[in-house]
Enzyme design. Structure first.
Site, PDB file in Angstrom:
ATOM      1  N   SER A  18       1.012  -1.211   0.090  1.00 20.10           N
ATOM      2  CA  SER A  18      -0.057   0.063   0.046  1.00 20.10           C
ATOM      3  C   SER A  18       0.843   1.218  -0.069  1.00 20.10           C
ATOM      4  CB  SER A  18      -0.974  -0.066   1.084  1.00 20.10           C
ATOM      5  OG  SER A  18      -0.270   0.125   2.315  1.00 20.10           O
ATOM      6  N   ASN A  19       1.930   1.235   0.857  1.00 22.45           N
ATOM      7  CA  ASN A  19       3.011   2.102   0.662  1.00 22.45           C
ATOM      8  C   ASN A  19       3.735   2.497  -0.687  1.00 22.45           C
ATOM      9  OD1 ASN A  19       3.191   3.785   3.521  1.00 22.45           O
ATOM     10  ND2 ASN A  19       2.786   1.496   3.882  1.00 22.45           N
ATOM     11  N   ILE A 113      16.481  -7.219   7.799  1.00 20.55           N
ATOM     12  CA  ILE A 113      17.374  -6.599   8.349  1.00 20.55           C
ATOM     13  C   ILE A 113      18.524  -6.315   7.229  1.00 20.55           C
ATOM     14  CG2 ILE A 113      19.375  -6.029  10.228  1.00 20.55           C
ATOM     15  CD1 ILE A 113      17.289  -7.485  12.021  1.00 20.55           C
ATOM     16  N   ASN A 131      14.011   4.416   4.808  1.00 20.10           N
ATOM     17  CA  ASN A 131      12.898   3.399   5.390  1.00 20.10           C
ATOM     18  C   ASN A 131      11.571   3.970   6.192  1.00 20.10           C
ATOM     19  OD1 ASN A 131      12.085   0.678   6.179  1.00 20.10           O
ATOM     20  ND2 ASN A 131      12.469   1.426   8.292  1.00 20.10           N
ATOM     21  N   HIS A 133       9.074   3.537   8.779  1.00 21.51           N
ATOM     22  CA  HIS A 133       9.292   2.879  10.105  1.00 21.51           C
ATOM     23  C   HIS A 133       7.694   3.270  11.075  1.00 21.51           C
ATOM     24  CE1 HIS A 133      10.258   0.578  13.541  1.00 21.51           C
ATOM     25  NE2 HIS A 133      10.301   1.363  14.182  1.00 21.51           N
ATOM     26  N   GLU A 202       1.070   6.857   7.199  1.00 20.69           N
ATOM     27  CA  GLU A 202       2.350   6.443   6.493  1.00 20.69           C
ATOM     28  C   GLU A 202       2.355   6.752   4.955  1.00 20.69           C
ATOM     29  OE1 GLU A 202       1.912   2.183   6.997  1.00 20.69           O
ATOM     30  OE2 GLU A 202       3.224   2.141   8.559  1.00 20.69           O
TER      31      GLU A 202
HETATM   32  N1  LIG Z   1      20.248  -2.325   8.735  1.00 24.09           N
HETATM   33  C1  LIG Z   1      18.962  -2.076   8.695  1.00 24.09           C
HETATM   34  N2  LIG Z   1      18.155  -2.776   8.051  1.00 24.09           N
HETATM   35  C2  LIG Z   1      16.725  -2.409   7.892  1.00 24.09           C
HETATM   36  C3  LIG Z   1      16.205  -1.151   8.571  1.00 24.09           C
HETATM   37  C4  LIG Z   1      17.343  -0.370   9.066  1.00 24.09           C
HETATM   38  O1  LIG Z   1      17.146   0.727   9.680  1.00 24.09           O
HETATM   39  N3  LIG Z   1      18.677  -0.674   9.385  1.00 24.09           N
HETATM   40  N4  LIG Z   1      14.991  -1.037   8.579  1.00 24.09           N
HETATM   41  C5  LIG Z   1      14.098  -1.978   8.441  1.00 24.09           C
HETATM   42  C6  LIG Z   1      12.755  -2.105   8.474  1.00 24.09           C
HETATM   43  N5  LIG Z   1      12.310  -2.755   9.783  1.00 24.09           N
HETATM   44  C7  LIG Z   1      11.627  -1.747  10.452  1.00 24.09           C
HETATM   45  O2  LIG Z   1      11.238  -0.456   9.928  1.00 24.09           O
HETATM   46  C8  LIG Z   1      12.820  -3.854  10.171  1.00 24.09           C
HETATM   47  C9  LIG Z   1      12.361  -4.789   9.300  1.00 24.09           C
HETATM   48  C10 LIG Z   1      12.335  -6.317   9.848  1.00 24.09           C
HETATM   49  C11 LIG Z   1      12.997  -6.487  10.987  1.00 24.09           C
HETATM   50  C12 LIG Z   1      13.189  -8.016  11.211  1.00 24.09           C
HETATM   51  O3  LIG Z   1      13.672  -8.392  12.571  1.00 24.09           O
HETATM   52  N6  LIG Z   1      13.330  -8.925  10.560  1.00 24.09           N
HETATM   53  C13 LIG Z   1      13.670 -10.112  10.744  1.00 24.09           C
HETATM   54  C14 LIG Z   1      12.936 -11.377   9.601  1.00 24.09           C
HETATM   55  C15 LIG Z   1      11.500 -10.829  10.073  1.00 24.09           C
HETATM   56  C16 LIG Z   1      10.733 -11.989   9.011  1.00 24.09           C
HETATM   57  O4  LIG Z   1      11.433 -12.904   8.505  1.00 24.09           O
HETATM   58  O5  LIG Z   1       9.668 -11.896   9.029  1.00 24.09           O
HETATM   59  C17 LIG Z   1      15.113 -10.555  10.045  1.00 24.09           C
HETATM   60  O6  LIG Z   1      15.607 -10.002   9.402  1.00 24.09           O
HETATM   61  O7  LIG Z   1      15.726 -11.424  10.788  1.00 24.09           O
HETATM   62  C18 LIG Z   1      13.458  -5.513  11.743  1.00 24.09           C
HETATM   63  C19 LIG Z   1      13.400  -4.159  11.278  1.00 24.09           C
HETATM   64  C20 LIG Z   1      14.642  -2.603   6.910  1.00 24.09           C
HETATM   65  N7  LIG Z   1      15.939  -3.170   7.348  1.00 24.09           N
HETATM   66  N1  LIG Z   2       9.560  -2.264  10.539  1.00 22.89           N
HETATM   67  C1  LIG Z   2       9.057  -2.146   9.218  1.00 22.89           C
HETATM   68  C2  LIG Z   2       7.548  -2.348   9.332  1.00 22.89           C
HETATM   69  O1  LIG Z   2       7.186  -2.722  10.154  1.00 22.89           O
HETATM   70  N2  LIG Z   2       6.977  -1.602   8.406  1.00 22.89           N
HETATM   71  C3  LIG Z   2       5.636  -2.021   8.052  1.00 22.89           C
HETATM   72  O2  LIG Z   2       5.269  -2.532   6.952  1.00 22.89           O
HETATM   73  C4  LIG Z   2       3.931  -2.195   6.314  1.00 22.89           C
HETATM   74  C5  LIG Z   2       4.065  -2.402   5.072  1.00 22.89           C
HETATM   75  O3  LIG Z   2       2.780  -2.130   4.689  1.00 22.89           O
HETATM   76  P1  LIG Z   2       2.540  -2.134   2.855  1.00 22.89           P
HETATM   77  O4  LIG Z   2       3.041  -3.531   2.503  1.00 22.89           O
HETATM   78  O5  LIG Z   2       1.194  -2.153   2.814  1.00 22.89           O
HETATM   79  O6  LIG Z   2       3.061  -0.936   2.385  1.00 22.89           O
HETATM   80  C6  LIG Z   2       3.589  -0.817   6.945  1.00 22.89           C
HETATM   81  O7  LIG Z   2       2.642  -0.637   7.870  1.00 22.89           O
HETATM   82  C7  LIG Z   2       4.921  -0.418   7.659  1.00 22.89           C
HETATM   83  O8  LIG Z   2       4.805   0.224   8.967  1.00 22.89           O
END
Ligand SMILES: Nc1nc2c(c(=O)[nH]1)N[C@@H](CN(C=O)c1ccc(C(=O)N[C@@H](CCC(=O)O)C(=O)O)cc1)CN2
Ligand SMILES: NCC(=O)N[C@@H]1O[C@H](COP(=O)([O-])[O-])[C@@H](O)[C@H]1O
Length: 224
Positions: A18-19, A113, A131, A133, A202
């Site tokens: 959606s974003n 990550i 990103n 968040h 968002e």
């Molecule tokens: N190095 C960075 N990587 C990412 C960032 C960041 O700021 N620095 N932002 C993220 C997005 N995010 C939150 O906004 C986020 C997304 C996912 C995870 C996480 O723990 N993922 C797990 C897997 C989860 C799954 O498989 O469903 C993982 O990677 O092990 C934390 C934060 C984008 N990346």
């Molecule tokens: N830490 C990252 C995280 O939680 N991101 C979340 O993933 C969704 C993506 O929605 P979308 O696929 O409909 O755009 C959003 O709600 C955003 O806040």
């Protein structure tokens, strides 16, 4: 302005998109001026976000984690990615992304990550990564922030949370904020109510944050 003169944006997703749709619409309408999404990359196949890109005529790529988990198994937990798997995955992700010569990358619900194996090559190529968040800077980090904020609201520990667009650095969700907005929680009866409020914030915010970086890129190219 011809397509090739527009600022080249790559978007990383993991799900609904959606974003991503907000970005597609904003680039199409010119709300994000002189920018074009050159590719949408997902870590998961068959997600709605890939359909949205295809419907908009935007090239896509799916870069799954499974082959990397199989080739570099985690020593203790097969459900987790080993460091070797993460590094190999991110090295290939960087190659896929950089092949399109993007000028910026937007993580729009990308749920992985990013390690130095991705961040390094992008920095070397001077490609900023931002990103979306669903929390304010310095508050909640990582996955599941909407749910955690809701639990704390239920416990009387908070009355609001927020959404931010921030620069991506190795320290997850701690990169410098570009734009952020408070989301009040008062009046929400369920976590779904709150989730809807977050999502409503968002979409304009990811457009605003992307516009800030697009304009900085254009200013640096024109020296203005
Ligand atoms: N190095 C960075 N990587 C990412 C960032 C960041 O700021 N620095 N932002 C993220 C997005 N995010 C939150 O906004 C986020 C997304 C996912 C995870 C996480 O723990 N993922 C797990 C897997 C989860 C799954 O498989 O469903 C993982 O990677 O092990 C934390 C934060 C984008 N990346
Ligand atoms: N830490 C990252 C995280 O939680 N991101 C979340 O993933 C969704 C993506 O929605 P979308 O696929 O409909 O755009 C959003 O709600 C955003 O806040």
């Amino acid at each position: 302005m011809s397509e090739q003169d527009k600022t080249r944006v790559t978007v990383l997703i993991s799900g609904t998109g959606s974003n991503l749709q907000a970005l597609i619409d904003a680039c199409g309408s010119g709300q994000i001026p002189d920018a074009a999404i050159v590719r949408v990359v997902s870590d998961r196949k068959n997600v709605r976000g890939l359909e949205r890109a295809e419907q908009a005529g935007i090239p896509t790529a799916t870069h799954g984690i499974l082959p990397y988990k199989q080739k570099h198994p985690h020593p203790e937990d097969s459900k987790k990615m080993s460091d070797e798997a993460r590094s190999a995955y991110d090295t290939e992700l960087a190659r896929i992304v950089l092949a399109d010569r993007p000028e910026m990358v937007v993580c729009a619900g990308f749920m992985r990550i990013l390690t130095p194996s991705f961040l390094g090559p992008l920095q070397q190529a001077s490609v900023p990564i931002i990103n979306l968040h669903p929390a304010l800077h310095g508050d909640l980090t990582g996955a599941g922030c909407i749910e955690r904020a809701w639990e704390e609201y239920q416990a009387g520990e908070r009355k609001s949370s927020g959404v931010m667009i921030h620069h991506v650095i190795a320290d997850v969700d701690m990169g410098e904020p570009i734009v952020q907005r408070v989301v009040e929680m008062e009046g929400c009866s369920t976590v779904e109510d709150f989730q809807q409020r977050v999502h409503a914030s968002e979409h304009p915010l990811i457009v605003e944050g992307t516009t800030v970086i697009v304009q900085k890129i254009r200013a640096s190219k024109t020296g203005s």
